[in-house]
Design an enzyme around this catalytic site. Structure first.
Site, mmCIF file in Angstrom:
data_model
loop_
_atom_site.group_PDB
_atom_site.id
_atom_site.type_symbol
_atom_site.label_atom_id
_atom_site.label_comp_id
_atom_site.label_asym_id
_atom_site.label_seq_id
_atom_site.Cartn_x
_atom_site.Cartn_y
_atom_site.Cartn_z
ATOM 1 N N GLY A 46 0.829 -1.197 0.000
ATOM 2 C CA GLY A 46 0.000 0.000 0.000
ATOM 3 C C GLY A 46 0.864 1.246 0.000
ATOM 4 O O GLY A 46 2.005 1.217 0.473
ATOM 5 N N GLN A 51 2.766 9.885 1.337
ATOM 6 C CA GLN A 51 4.123 9.329 1.405
ATOM 7 C C GLN A 51 5.024 9.750 0.245
ATOM 8 O O GLN A 51 6.234 9.596 0.315
ATOM 9 C CB GLN A 51 4.063 7.796 1.452
ATOM 10 C CG GLN A 51 3.435 7.257 2.724
ATOM 11 C CD GLN A 51 3.297 5.755 2.644
ATOM 12 O OE1 GLN A 51 2.313 5.244 2.137
ATOM 13 N NE2 GLN A 51 4.291 5.039 3.133
ATOM 14 N N CYS A 91 5.715 -0.372 6.896
ATOM 15 C CA CYS A 91 5.382 0.815 6.111
ATOM 16 C C CYS A 91 6.580 1.187 5.249
ATOM 17 O O CYS A 91 7.711 1.154 5.732
ATOM 18 C CB CYS A 91 5.039 1.954 7.068
ATOM 19 S SG CYS A 91 4.619 3.495 6.236
ATOM 20 N N LEU A 92 6.317 1.543 4.008
ATOM 21 C CA LEU A 92 7.418 1.918 3.109
ATOM 22 C C LEU A 92 8.145 3.173 3.601
ATOM 23 O O LEU A 92 9.284 3.419 3.222
ATOM 24 C CB LEU A 92 6.904 2.120 1.680
ATOM 25 C CG LEU A 92 6.419 0.840 0.982
ATOM 26 C CD1 LEU A 92 5.855 1.165 -0.394
ATOM 27 C CD2 LEU A 92 7.547 -0.180 0.873
ATOM 28 N N HIS A 133 -4.529 1.466 7.548
ATOM 29 C CA HIS A 133 -3.162 2.024 7.594
ATOM 30 C C HIS A 133 -3.024 3.180 6.587
ATOM 31 O O HIS A 133 -2.482 4.232 6.921
ATOM 32 C CB HIS A 133 -2.178 0.880 7.283
ATOM 33 C CG HIS A 133 -0.739 1.264 7.220
ATOM 34 N ND1 HIS A 133 0.205 0.774 8.085
ATOM 35 C CD2 HIS A 133 -0.062 2.084 6.369
ATOM 36 C CE1 HIS A 133 1.395 1.287 7.778
ATOM 37 N NE2 HIS A 133 1.260 2.076 6.733
ATOM 38 N N GLU A 134 -3.546 2.973 5.372
ATOM 39 C CA GLU A 134 -3.409 4.008 4.335
ATOM 40 C C GLU A 134 -4.297 5.223 4.627
ATOM 41 O O GLU A 134 -3.892 6.357 4.390
ATOM 42 C CB GLU A 134 -3.723 3.436 2.942
ATOM 43 C CG GLU A 134 -2.826 2.286 2.487
ATOM 44 C CD GLU A 134 -1.342 2.529 2.668
ATOM 45 O OE1 GLU A 134 -0.894 3.684 2.557
ATOM 46 O OE2 GLU A 134 -0.628 1.551 2.938
ATOM 47 N N HIS A 137 -2.531 7.424 6.926
ATOM 48 C CA HIS A 137 -1.530 8.288 6.271
ATOM 49 C C HIS A 137 -2.174 9.582 5.786
ATOM 50 O O HIS A 137 -1.602 10.666 5.933
ATOM 51 C CB HIS A 137 -0.908 7.581 5.063
ATOM 52 C CG HIS A 137 0.255 6.693 5.399
ATOM 53 N ND1 HIS A 137 1.373 7.139 6.058
ATOM 54 C CD2 HIS A 137 0.478 5.383 5.144
ATOM 55 C CE1 HIS A 137 2.235 6.136 6.195
ATOM 56 N NE2 HIS A 137 1.711 5.052 5.649
#
Ligand code: NI
Length: 167
Positions: A46, A51, A91-92, A133-134, A137
């Site tokens: 994701g 991000q 997480c990226l 999670h997204e 963000h």
């Protein structure tokens, strides 16, 4: 298409709130395509526009095993949620860090797709975690924020060390 640079925790830009998208146009579709390419290349499951330092409500997700179910959600919103689950998240923007975060087990979500059409979807298990999670963000929240102060401090030190190594 292009790979986009991903902001690293604790970059303050990860804490900006994303604005709703008023019109789903070519620019939004191009960004969504670039984000998908960036997510697959990372690899990740994701990625939120936040991000890649674009503060609009756009996320791409693919939580499928064979990486063939790309989901692009514009202005996503949780309509209802139930149950609890505790899964390991990464997480990226926080590479190499994984920890458990409490999440709803099931969520019903509404969003616009890349044609600007309203969609509604029911998600559970990993997909439900990923959506929550997204959406976090987009609201300026990183999964690390759910962890203890001590863990947050350790993660910040680790990120600072990584930044020095890769600089
Ligand atoms: Ni993330």
């Amino acid at each position: 298409m292009a790979l986009l640079p991903i902001l690293r925790y604790p970059d303050p830009r990860l804490y900006k709130k994303a604005a709703p998208i008023e019109r789903v146009d070519e620019a939004v579709r191009r960004l969504a395509a670039d984000m998908a390419e960036t997510m697959y290349a990372a690899p990740g499951i994701g990625l939120a526009a936040t991000q890649v330092d674009v503060h609009i409500q756009l996320v791409v997700i693919d939580a499928s095993e064979d990486r063939s179910h790309l989901l692009t959600l514009i202005n996503p919103r949780i309509l209802s949620a139930e149950g609890e689950q505790l899964g390991e998240e990464g997480c990226l923007s926080v590479p190499g860090i994984f920890d458990k975060v409490p999440r709803f087990a099931k969520v019903r979500v509404e969003a616009l797709d890349t044609n600007g059409c309203r969609i509604e979807l029911d998600a559970e298990s990993m997909l439900a975690v990923c959506i929550q999670h997204e959406i976090d963000h987009l609201q300026g929240k990183v999964f690390v924020d759910y962890l203890s102060r001590l863990k947050q401090t350790r993660i910040r030190l680790k990120m600072a060390k990584q930044a020095r190594v890769t600089a």
